[in-house]
Design a protein around this motif. Structure first.
Motif, PDB file in Angstrom:
ATOM      1  N   HIS A   1     -36.481  42.618 -27.699  1.00 58.91           N
ATOM      2  CA  HIS A   1     -37.030  43.872 -27.914  1.00 58.91           C
ATOM      3  C   HIS A   1     -37.695  44.499 -26.840  1.00 58.91           C
ATOM      4  CE1 HIS A   1     -35.978  44.004 -32.093  1.00 58.91           C
ATOM      5  NE2 HIS A   1     -36.639  42.975 -32.451  1.00 58.91           N
ATOM      6  N   ASN A   2     -38.371  43.574 -25.858  1.00 61.49           N
ATOM      7  CA  ASN A   2     -39.239  43.742 -24.839  1.00 61.49           C
ATOM      8  C   ASN A   2     -38.683  43.015 -23.504  1.00 61.49           C
ATOM      9  OD1 ASN A   2     -40.999  45.640 -25.845  1.00 61.49           O
ATOM     10  ND2 ASN A   2     -41.656  43.772 -26.970  1.00 61.49           N
ATOM     11  N   LEU A   3     -38.412  43.811 -22.616  1.00 57.35           N
ATOM     12  CA  LEU A   3     -37.937  43.159 -21.266  1.00 57.35           C
ATOM     13  C   LEU A   3     -39.143  43.454 -20.188  1.00 57.35           C
ATOM     14  CD1 LEU A   3     -34.308  44.637 -21.030  1.00 57.35           C
ATOM     15  CD2 LEU A   3     -34.947  42.068 -21.538  1.00 57.35           C
ATOM     16  N   THR A   4     -39.440  42.330 -19.355  1.00 60.51           N
ATOM     17  CA  THR A   4     -40.330  42.281 -18.400  1.00 60.51           C
ATOM     18  C   THR A   4     -39.774  42.485 -16.922  1.00 60.51           C
ATOM     19  OG1 THR A   4     -42.150  41.219 -19.712  1.00 60.51           O
ATOM     20  CG2 THR A   4     -42.366  41.509 -17.087  1.00 60.51           C
ATOM     21  N   VAL A   5     -39.835  43.407 -16.391  1.00 60.25           N
ATOM     22  CA  VAL A   5     -39.239  43.554 -14.898  1.00 60.25           C
ATOM     23  C   VAL A   5     -40.355  43.224 -13.921  1.00 60.25           C
ATOM     24  CG1 VAL A   5     -37.996  45.215 -13.176  1.00 60.25           C
ATOM     25  CG2 VAL A   5     -37.751  45.423 -15.976  1.00 60.25           C
ATOM     26  N   GLY A   6     -40.209  42.299 -12.974  1.00 58.48           N
ATOM     27  CA  GLY A   6     -41.246  41.804 -12.027  1.00 58.48           C
ATOM     28  C   GLY A   6     -40.864  42.073 -10.657  1.00 58.48           C
TER      29      GLY A   6
ATOM     30  N   ASP B   1     -46.113  43.071  -9.110  1.00 60.15           N
ATOM     31  CA  ASP B   1     -45.914  44.428  -9.890  1.00 60.15           C
ATOM     32  C   ASP B   1     -45.050  43.891 -10.993  1.00 60.15           C
ATOM     33  OD1 ASP B   1     -46.773  46.485 -11.019  1.00 60.15           O
ATOM     34  OD2 ASP B   1     -46.069  47.896  -9.400  1.00 60.15           O
ATOM     35  N   SER B   2     -45.426  44.709 -12.102  1.00 57.22           N
ATOM     36  CA  SER B   2     -44.485  44.543 -13.175  1.00 57.22           C
ATOM     37  C   SER B   2     -44.519  45.445 -14.105  1.00 57.22           C
ATOM     38  CB  SER B   2     -44.681  43.151 -13.935  1.00 57.22           C
ATOM     39  OG  SER B   2     -46.054  43.104 -14.719  1.00 57.22           O
ATOM     40  N   ARG B   3     -43.365  45.736 -14.786  1.00 58.93           N
ATOM     41  CA  ARG B   3     -43.468  46.631 -16.055  1.00 58.93           C
ATOM     42  C   ARG B   3     -42.629  46.255 -17.042  1.00 58.93           C
ATOM     43  NH1 ARG B   3     -46.123  48.830 -12.798  1.00 58.93           N
ATOM     44  NH2 ARG B   3     -46.028  50.616 -11.734  1.00 58.93           N
ATOM     45  N   VAL B   4     -42.900  46.948 -18.404  1.00 59.69           N
ATOM     46  CA  VAL B   4     -42.100  46.157 -19.647  1.00 59.69           C
ATOM     47  C   VAL B   4     -41.236  47.407 -19.930  1.00 59.69           C
ATOM     48  CG1 VAL B   4     -42.454  45.500 -21.931  1.00 59.69           C
ATOM     49  CG2 VAL B   4     -44.096  44.638 -20.201  1.00 59.69           C
ATOM     50  N   VAL B   5     -40.133  46.857 -20.374  1.00 57.22           N
ATOM     51  CA  VAL B   5     -39.136  47.881 -20.933  1.00 57.22           C
ATOM     52  C   VAL B   5     -38.886  47.807 -22.543  1.00 57.22           C
ATOM     53  CG1 VAL B   5     -36.860  48.810 -20.884  1.00 57.22           C
ATOM     54  CG2 VAL B   5     -37.881  48.280 -18.808  1.00 57.22           C
TER      55      VAL B   5
ATOM     56  N   ALA C   1     -37.459  41.196  -0.870  1.00 57.31           N
ATOM     57  CA  ALA C   1     -38.411  41.130  -2.238  1.00 57.31           C
ATOM     58  C   ALA C   1     -37.556  40.850  -3.364  1.00 57.31           C
ATOM     59  CB  ALA C   1     -39.007  42.370  -2.489  1.00 57.31           C
ATOM     60  N   THR C   2     -37.960  40.327  -4.358  1.00 56.36           N
ATOM     61  CA  THR C   2     -36.922  39.688  -5.416  1.00 56.36           C
ATOM     62  C   THR C   2     -37.580  40.659  -6.707  1.00 56.36           C
ATOM     63  OG1 THR C   2     -36.743  37.574  -4.367  1.00 56.36           O
ATOM     64  CG2 THR C   2     -36.533  37.969  -6.953  1.00 56.36           C
ATOM     65  N   LEU C   3     -36.440  41.177  -7.511  1.00 55.41           N
ATOM     66  CA  LEU C   3     -36.708  41.455  -8.663  1.00 55.41           C
ATOM     67  C   LEU C   3     -36.198  40.558  -9.761  1.00 55.41           C
ATOM     68  CD1 LEU C   3     -35.329  45.281  -7.910  1.00 55.41           C
ATOM     69  CD2 LEU C   3     -37.751  44.565  -8.354  1.00 55.41           C
ATOM     70  N   ARG C   4     -37.007  40.535 -10.733  1.00 56.40           N
ATOM     71  CA  ARG C   4     -36.683  39.583 -12.033  1.00 56.40           C
ATOM     72  C   ARG C   4     -36.863  40.321 -13.224  1.00 56.40           C
ATOM     73  NH1 ARG C   4     -40.208  34.400 -11.482  1.00 56.40           N
ATOM     74  NH2 ARG C   4     -38.875  34.154  -9.949  1.00 56.40           N
TER      75      ARG C   4
ATOM     76  N   GLN D   1     -32.931  35.414 -18.816  1.00 57.28           N
ATOM     77  CA  GLN D   1     -33.568  35.881 -17.291  1.00 57.28           C
ATOM     78  C   GLN D   1     -32.508  36.204 -16.256  1.00 57.28           C
ATOM     79  OE1 GLN D   1     -37.269  34.076 -15.826  1.00 57.28           O
ATOM     80  NE2 GLN D   1     -36.088  33.498 -13.942  1.00 57.28           N
ATOM     81  N   SER D   2     -32.728  36.974 -15.460  1.00 59.70           N
ATOM     82  CA  SER D   2     -31.962  37.169 -14.175  1.00 59.70           C
ATOM     83  C   SER D   2     -32.811  37.566 -12.897  1.00 59.70           C
ATOM     84  CB  SER D   2     -30.893  38.407 -14.328  1.00 59.70           C
ATOM     85  OG  SER D   2     -31.851  39.708 -14.526  1.00 59.70           O
TER      86      SER D   2
END
Length: 422
Positions: free
Chosen positions: A97-102, A111-115, A29-32, A44-45
């Motif tokens: 200000h906001n990072l999205t982790v997918g 799935d995703s979350r916002v930090v 699986a990949t995390l972005r 992006q990473s």
């Protein structure tokens, strides 16, 4: 499949954990991680991981099988973010200000979350325009006089409110982000700057009811680190100094006149070394200006030291006159100037004079010129724009080296300030 990111509301520099669950054993699986800075650029990473037998991935435990970083590194997805420049300008210090982790499986987001990244926790803020220029930050819970900190940026000018806010949030001390040039009402270039600017800041802080009188710490980066050392040698109220890639030798200014002094005291310039270039270095500098490519200034400073060897002693800051404790960070391979050598001069001088307070030099092989001081922050852009001379300065080091330096030094700096100002 589920993605867990904690915390989702986090102070800059504080740890962020990323875990995925519900995968098949051995599944890839990949995390972005992605986000847009305030200038409109996208950072992006991403990294791919193999799930364990329980179908989980944990960035604090697992190394990616491929991606923007290697090895086990909980902060890896954050420092390895690189920029896709979509705005007019890009900064090495992106405000995101906001990072999205997918979480992605077979190229599909599952799935995703916002930090939400924040720069301050429970601080009162006050703009200051007279007799000094800056922003004063006070932790809301303070009810009695507490030691205070002055924060100085480098040759980019202005004041570093974001950095000061994070320092105040971690130390819980009143903190002043102080400008000494490059702000309204101040010189616009780093030339003939009165060290009394810091003296006025100390006076102003001493008049604040929630500041412990004559109990001041000072944190400076690069030329701001040089100023911090110089101010500490003059003002006994300064009890702790943190210098990020500073210089224990006084250098000329940066601006219209290459021979102008950077610093004055009581109307007179300190003895200083001129920043010189060989003919080849001068050609490279003009080429970098013309093409917008990064210029590594460190060889010019080494050349300057060699050409003015007989004057280094008189241009060295008298740090032994200080009543402060010192924590310096000077790195080999610094692209801007040889901060390891310039910091070691301070340590050697303190040692030879049996300085009564503590002093220490931290050194990180690939740390480069450290203008990003906290972990979990992008370090991939290894240059910054210097408007005073219209050139991109190369920082040296590597993205991973800078991230490692920040991760190790940041808690040490906070602990040092708390201990030495207590």
């Amino acid at each position: 499949m589920r993605l867990d990111v904690e915390p989702q509301y986090v102070l800059i520099g504080d740890p962020i954990s990323i875990r995925a669950s519900g995968l098949d054993a051995g599944q890839i699986a990949t995390l972005r991680v992605s986000g847009q800075d305030v200038l409109g650029n996208t950072w992006q990473s991403e990294a791919s991981f193999r799930a364990d037998d329980a179908g989980t991935i944990d960035t604090s435990r697992d190394a990616p099988v491929e991606g923007s970083y290697h090895g086990i590194d909980q902060a890896g997805l954050f420092w390895s973010m690189s920029v896709n420049q979509t705005g007019e300008f890009v900064s090495a210090f992106p405000v995101i200000h906001n990072l999205t982790v997918g979480l992605y499986v077979d190229g599909r987001e599952v799935d995703s979350r916002v930090v939400q990244r924040i720069a301050q926790i429970d601080l009162e803020r006050e703009n200051v325009t007279d007799p000094i220029v800056g922003v004063f930050l006070i932790p809301k819970e303070i009810t009695e006089p507490t030691p205070a900190i002055i924060v100085l940026g480098g040759s980019e000018g202005g004041y570093k409110e974001g950095w000061a806010s994070v320092i105040a949030s971690k130390t819980r001390m009143p903190t002043l982000a102080l400008a000494y040039f490059g702000a309204p009402g101040l010189p616009q270039t780093l030339e003939n700057i009165p060290v009394e600017t810091v003296g006025k800041a100390i006076e102003w802080l001493n008049q604040q009811p929630l500041v412990a009188r004559d109990h001041i710490g000072i944190v400076g980066a690069s030329r701001g680190g040089e100023l911090a050392l110089l101010a500490a040698s003059i003002y006994p109220e300064i009890k702790a100094v943190v210098g990020y890639t500073p210089s224990g030798v006084i250098w000329s200014g940066i601006g219209e006149n290459p021979d102008a002094p950077a610093w004055t005291y009581q109307g007179r310039a300190f003895p200083y070394l001129k920043a010189m270039m060989s003919e080849e270095q001068g050609r490279q500098f003009l080429e970098a200006q013309k093409n917008g490519t990064p210029y590594l200034d460190a060889p010019s400073f080494l050349y300057s030291l060699e050409m003015q060897r007989s004057r280094v002693g008189e241009a060295t800051i008298h740090v032994e006159d200080s009543q402060a404790a010192f924590l310096l960070i000077g790195n080999p391979g610094d692209g801007v100037w040889p901060s390891d050598m310039l910091s070691q001069i301070v340590i050697d001088r303190l040692r030879s004079h049996n300085h009564s307070r503590t002093y220490q030099l931290l050194s990180y092989d690939q740390g480069g010129h450290m203008l990003i001081t906290y972990p979990y922050y992008p370090t991939t852009m290894r240059q910054f724009y210097l408007p005073t001379v219209n050139v991109w300065e190369g920082l040296g080091g590597t993205a991973e080296g800078a991230a490692r330096a920040a991760e190790d030094s940041w808690p040490r700096v906070i602990e040092f300030l708390k201990r030495e100002l207590a």
